[in-house]
Every structure is written in C-alpha cells, then in structure tokens.
Design a protein around this motif. Structure first.
Motif, PDB file in Angstrom:
ATOM      1  N   UNK A 233      40.876  27.951  38.023  1.00 28.82           N
ATOM      2  CA  UNK A 233      39.427  27.941  38.148  1.00 28.82           C
ATOM      3  C   UNK A 233      38.981  27.571  39.569  1.00 28.82           C
ATOM      4  N   UNK A 234      39.661  26.622  40.200  1.00 31.92           N
ATOM      5  CA  UNK A 234      39.290  26.276  41.572  1.00 31.92           C
ATOM      6  C   UNK A 234      39.587  27.431  42.528  1.00 31.92           C
ATOM      7  N   UNK A 235      40.679  28.169  42.258  1.00 36.70           N
ATOM      8  CA  UNK A 235      40.950  29.358  43.048  1.00 36.70           C
ATOM      9  C   UNK A 235      39.897  30.429  42.844  1.00 36.70           C
ATOM     10  N   UNK A 236      39.394  30.527  41.614  1.00 42.02           N
ATOM     11  CA  UNK A 236      38.347  31.504  41.317  1.00 42.02           C
ATOM     12  C   UNK A 236      37.062  31.200  42.073  1.00 42.02           C
ATOM     13  N   UNK A 237      36.852  29.935  42.455  1.00 43.52           N
ATOM     14  CA  UNK A 237      35.653  29.576  43.215  1.00 43.52           C
ATOM     15  C   UNK A 237      35.646  30.289  44.568  1.00 43.52           C
ATOM     16  N   UNK A 238      36.787  30.327  45.237  1.00 38.97           N
ATOM     17  CA  UNK A 238      36.883  31.053  46.501  1.00 38.97           C
ATOM     18  C   UNK A 238      36.680  32.542  46.317  1.00 38.97           C
ATOM     19  N   UNK A 239      37.216  33.066  45.232  1.00 35.97           N
ATOM     20  CA  UNK A 239      37.061  34.490  44.935  1.00 35.97           C
ATOM     21  C   UNK A 239      35.601  34.833  44.669  1.00 35.97           C
ATOM     22  N   UNK A 240      34.904  33.967  43.950  1.00 43.41           N
ATOM     23  CA  UNK A 240      33.488  34.201  43.653  1.00 43.41           C
ATOM     24  C   UNK A 240      32.656  34.259  44.922  1.00 43.41           C
ATOM     25  N   UNK A 241      33.073  33.538  45.943  1.00 42.95           N
ATOM     26  CA  UNK A 241      32.345  33.536  47.202  1.00 42.95           C
ATOM     27  C   UNK A 241      32.697  34.750  48.057  1.00 42.95           C
ATOM     28  N   UNK A 242      33.967  35.159  48.040  1.00 45.14           N
ATOM     29  CA  UNK A 242      34.411  36.214  48.947  1.00 45.14           C
ATOM     30  C   UNK A 242      34.107  37.618  48.455  1.00 45.14           C
ATOM     31  N   UNK A 243      34.272  37.867  47.158  1.00 42.06           N
ATOM     32  CA  UNK A 243      34.178  39.235  46.652  1.00 42.06           C
ATOM     33  C   UNK A 243      32.821  39.902  46.914  1.00 42.06           C
ATOM     34  N   UNK A 244      31.686  39.231  46.670  1.00 44.51           N
ATOM     35  CA  UNK A 244      30.406  39.903  46.947  1.00 44.51           C
ATOM     36  C   UNK A 244      30.250  40.301  48.417  1.00 44.51           C
ATOM     37  N   UNK A 245      30.733  39.461  49.325  1.00 45.81           N
ATOM     38  CA  UNK A 245      30.613  39.772  50.748  1.00 45.81           C
ATOM     39  C   UNK A 245      31.465  40.994  51.095  1.00 45.81           C
ATOM     40  N   UNK A 246      32.689  41.021  50.594  1.00 43.55           N
ATOM     41  CA  UNK A 246      33.582  42.134  50.892  1.00 43.55           C
ATOM     42  C   UNK A 246      33.084  43.423  50.243  1.00 43.55           C
ATOM     43  N   UNK A 247      32.595  43.324  49.009  1.00 44.35           N
ATOM     44  CA  UNK A 247      32.207  44.512  48.252  1.00 44.35           C
ATOM     45  C   UNK A 247      30.886  45.103  48.723  1.00 44.35           C
TER      46      UNK A 247
ATOM     47  N   UNK B 166      28.434  24.238  33.083  1.00 45.72           N
ATOM     48  CA  UNK B 166      29.837  24.600  32.904  1.00 45.72           C
ATOM     49  C   UNK B 166      30.391  25.270  34.156  1.00 45.72           C
ATOM     50  N   UNK B 167      31.729  25.361  34.233  1.00 44.75           N
ATOM     51  CA  UNK B 167      32.384  26.009  35.372  1.00 44.75           C
ATOM     52  C   UNK B 167      31.989  27.479  35.496  1.00 44.75           C
ATOM     53  N   UNK B 168      31.942  28.267  34.392  1.00 43.87           N
ATOM     54  CA  UNK B 168      31.511  29.664  34.537  1.00 43.87           C
ATOM     55  C   UNK B 168      30.101  29.793  35.117  1.00 43.87           C
ATOM     56  N   UNK B 169      29.194  28.894  34.732  1.00 44.88           N
ATOM     57  CA  UNK B 169      27.842  28.937  35.269  1.00 44.88           C
ATOM     58  C   UNK B 169      27.850  28.639  36.769  1.00 44.88           C
ATOM     59  N   UNK B 170      28.630  27.654  37.191  1.00 42.27           N
ATOM     60  CA  UNK B 170      28.722  27.314  38.613  1.00 42.27           C
ATOM     61  C   UNK B 170      29.222  28.513  39.414  1.00 42.27           C
ATOM     62  N   UNK B 171      30.293  29.154  38.939  1.00 47.54           N
ATOM     63  CA  UNK B 171      30.861  30.288  39.679  1.00 47.54           C
ATOM     64  C   UNK B 171      29.912  31.475  39.680  1.00 47.54           C
ATOM     65  N   UNK B 172      29.168  31.653  38.607  1.00 48.32           N
ATOM     66  CA  UNK B 172      28.180  32.727  38.566  1.00 48.32           C
ATOM     67  C   UNK B 172      27.104  32.503  39.630  1.00 48.32           C
ATOM     68  N   UNK B 173      26.606  31.277  39.753  1.00 47.90           N
ATOM     69  CA  UNK B 173      25.600  30.969  40.760  1.00 47.90           C
ATOM     70  C   UNK B 173      26.158  31.100  42.172  1.00 47.90           C
ATOM     71  N   UNK B 174      27.418  30.696  42.362  1.00 52.57           N
ATOM     72  CA  UNK B 174      28.071  30.855  43.666  1.00 52.57           C
ATOM     73  C   UNK B 174      28.157  32.335  44.038  1.00 52.57           C
ATOM     74  N   UNK B 175      28.527  33.182  43.074  1.00 52.89           N
ATOM     75  CA  UNK B 175      28.650  34.621  43.333  1.00 52.89           C
ATOM     76  C   UNK B 175      27.295  35.235  43.676  1.00 52.89           C
ATOM     77  N   UNK B 176      26.246  34.849  42.948  1.00 51.71           N
ATOM     78  CA  UNK B 176      24.908  35.377  43.239  1.00 51.71           C
ATOM     79  C   UNK B 176      24.450  34.926  44.625  1.00 51.71           C
ATOM     80  N   UNK B 177      24.691  33.657  44.943  1.00 44.43           N
ATOM     81  CA  UNK B 177      24.323  33.167  46.270  1.00 44.43           C
ATOM     82  C   UNK B 177      25.083  33.928  47.358  1.00 44.43           C
TER      83      UNK B 177
END
Length: 404
Positions: A53-67, A108-119
């Motif tokens: 899950x902590x690794x997924x946090x970095x992915x949530x931040x990087x993928x929108x920028x790359x995509x 929850x963790x999924x909510x946090x990562x969702x907000x990180x991805x949107x940001x």
C-alpha cells in the motif's frame, strides 16, 4: 570570476514582483507538498501495515502525470496559461482540504490514494503551465537565474519538508500536517490570482499532442536535452541501491543510509548557491552534458568507494552535477522552444523527470538482484557516460553557443 558573480543570482526576485510572488508561493506549496508526502505514507502505513500500500502511494502520484502530462501540455498551449494554472491550483487546494477532512474523520487508505491521484491530475496540468511563466515574466538574460532559483526552492522543500512533516505528525498528527498543506496551497493560489494574463500565442494549426510530439522529435536540441536526462536517470539512478550498499559495505547503520540522501541534496544546494558560475553560460547544452557526465562518473565511483565518507563526498558531487544538468537542461528547452509549444515541451520535461528516476530505480534493483549493488552502480554510471557521449556527438546543437 568574482565571488559575487559566482553566487546564486537573485536579480529575478528583486526586479520582477510577479516572479517573486510566484517563487514564494512555489516554495511554500513545495514545503507543504513534501510534508503531505510524509503524512500520506504515515497514514497509509498505520492503517494497512502493508508495504504494498505504501508503494501504491508513489504510483498514485506518478501515473496521472505520466499518463496525462502531454495532453495537459497541449491544453496549456491553447488557453490562457495563468487562468489554467489558477484552475489547477484550486483543484490541488480542494484535494488538500479533502485530505485534511478525511484525516480528521479517520479516512481509509483507498480514499487517501484516490485523493492523491486526483490531486496529481491537477499537478499534471499545473506543472507544465508554471514552467511556461518564466519566459513571460523574465527577460531572456535572467532566464537561467530564474531556473536556478526555482531549483533551490525545490531542493529546500525536499530538505526541510519531510523533517517538518515528521515533527508535525509526532506533535499533532497527520490531520495537522494536511492542514498546513492546505494553507500553503492557499498562498500559492493567491500568487496565481495576482499573475498577469498570459493568452496563448499558438494558432489552431500548432495545437495537439501529435503536433507536440512531432516538434519534440524534430527539434534536435530539445530532443537531445530530454534524452540526456533520461540517460542520466534511467541508467544511473542510485536511490533503490542505497539500502543494499549500506548493508553490504557500511554495516547497515540507518544513520549512514539517511546521510546518503542528505549528501545528494546538500550537493544540489551548494551548486544552486553557486549557480552564477553557470546560469549565464553561452553554451547551456555543453554545461548540461558536462553535468550529466559528472553524475555518471561520480556514481560509478560511489559503487567502489572504500569508506562511507568517500561515498558521501561522491554523492555530494553527484547531487551538484545533477543540479547543474537540470538547470542547464531547462535553459536549453526554454531557449529552443517557441512559445506556442512551450506547454507541451514543459509537459515532456515533467514526464521525463517523473518517469526516468522511477524506471532507473527499477533498473538498478533488477541488476543488483542478478549481480550486486556495486555492479549495478558501476555499470549504470559507465552506461550513463557512454550514452551522454553518444548524444553529445550526435547533437552538435547542444555544443554550440545559443543565439539570443
């Protein structure tokens, strides 16, 4: 060269109120963003106890920028850039506020990562937009100094932000950390409101992602600058190898591991403080190539460093070389890109800067798994040197003086 000319040139901060406000807003939001990174990791870990899950946090931040980066860059070139940047800052501020609310209410963790991805989606647009501002706010002779000031702002946030985040979390919890994050974005939003209008200079025929890709492929100087950055990060990124090197060579002391990252940052700050030595160079492409070559050599030598102190010194050299290369690369891109394509070129820079280190860390880990961390570092550094040498030989535009 006198000492005053060698030091960081703060002329843009003195002469341009718009740039000064933008720089202050960027510094504060950068500090808040780094504090939020720590808060996200802490909250996700505390709620899941899972490194996946902590690794997924970095992915949530990087993928929108790359995509979505290039699509956002194309949009930047079609609309008023100040207005677009303002919208992205509003979006980031709203996400920061929602992160604060969920922290107070036990999200929850999924909510946090969702907000990180949107940001991060808003970052994908705001980053390229902000990179286009310098050529509108500063005269050409101050462009290099402005880029160096932006770099030291970034490094200051990287140095101080995580430590501040840890202190705030230990004192008042993650909600307090996210609240500060929100307040810093409010300041950045204020600086965006005060910027002058920046209407697009492109015509309909110059818009679109495909047109941007064609430009990047055809402009040899810009293409060479981006390829140089990819060569340095993909082939020689050392971060993922630090724990292994520390365990194998230096006794596994966690204090040494922390100093590895600090040494790179310290080298970068020193280079920024002395950026007057290179920001006015007539051949920024050659400066960039020299910085990338030094980065590769320093990391190859770090792979065989006999002592921790020697290793730290080499990492400081690598950090300084990285700053020189990054500032010079941005100067090349700014000077060789027409304003109509600047948003898309800035988006490509952001994608390269985001994806290159991630891929490089993966490459280093895979090579180390099949051999050793020392082999991964030495081979990566030497491959970086070879690749940059090929780019330099095949791209004479990078070796020539710029014509302003």
């Amino acid at each position: 060269m006198g000492l005053s000319r060698a030091l960081l040139d703060v002329t843009p901060l003195r002469t341009s109120p718009d740039y000064r406000r933008l720089w202050i807003g960027g510094l504060l939001s950068g500090l808040g963003g780094q504090m939020a990174v720590v808060a996200v990791l802490y909250q996700v870990w505390e709620s899941t106890r899972s490194p996946i899950w902590t690794g997924a946090a970095g992915l949530a931040q990087a993928l929108p920028i790359i995509t979505f980066g290039l699509f956002a860059g194309a949009l930047v070139d079609r609309v008023d850039r100040r207005r677009f940047y303002l919208i992205t800052k509003i979006g980031q501020a709203v996400c920061a506020a929602l992160l604060t609310v969920q922290a107070f209410t036990g999200g929850s963790a999924p909510l946090v990562l969702c907000l990180v991805a949107v940001q991060s989606l808003f970052v994908a647009g705001g980053g390229p937009a902000s990179r286009t501002f310098l050529s509108r706010l500063l005269p050409a002779e101050q462009l290099g100094a402005g880029l160096a000031l932006n770099r030291i702002s970034f490094q200051t946030a990287m140095l101080i932000g995580p430590a501040l985040g840890g202190l705030v979390i230990s004192g008042v919890g993650v909600a307090g950390c996210f609240l500060i994050h929100t307040l810093t974005f409010a300041v950045a939003l204020w600086t965006a409101i005060l910027l002058p209008p920046m209407p697009p200079s492109s015509s309909p025929g110059l818009t679109g992602v495909l047109a941007g890709l064609r430009f990047l492929g055809a402009n040899r100087a810009v293409r060479g600058a981006l390829l140089t950055d990819l060569a340095a990060t993909v082939l020689a990124m050392p971060i993922s190898l630090f724990p292994v090197i520390n365990a194998d060579r230096f006794g596994g002391d966690p204090r040494t591991l922390g100093l590895f990252l600090t040494a790179i940052a310290v080298g970068g700050v020193v280079a920024s403080a002395l950026s007057g030595t290179f920001t006015g160079a007539q051949r920024p492409g050659a400066v960039m190539l020299g910085g990338a070559l030094t980065w590769g050599v320093a990391l190859a030598l770090f792979g065989v460093a006999p002592t921790a102190w020697a290793g730290l010194a080499l990492l400081a050299v690598a950090g300084a070389a990285d700053t020189v290369s990054v500032v010079a690369r941005s100067t090349v891109v700014q000077r060789h890109t027409p304003d109509a394509f600047l948003g898309r070129a800035a988006a490509a820079e952001q994608i390269v800067g985001q994806a290159g280190p991630d891929v490089g860390n993966l490459r280093g880990g895979l090579v180390a798994a099949g051999s050793s961390a020392a082999v991964a570092l030495v081979s990566g550094g030497l491959l970086c040197v070879a690749a940059v040498a090929v780019i330099a030989a095949r791209t004479p535009e990078l070796r020539r003086p710029d014509i302003r």
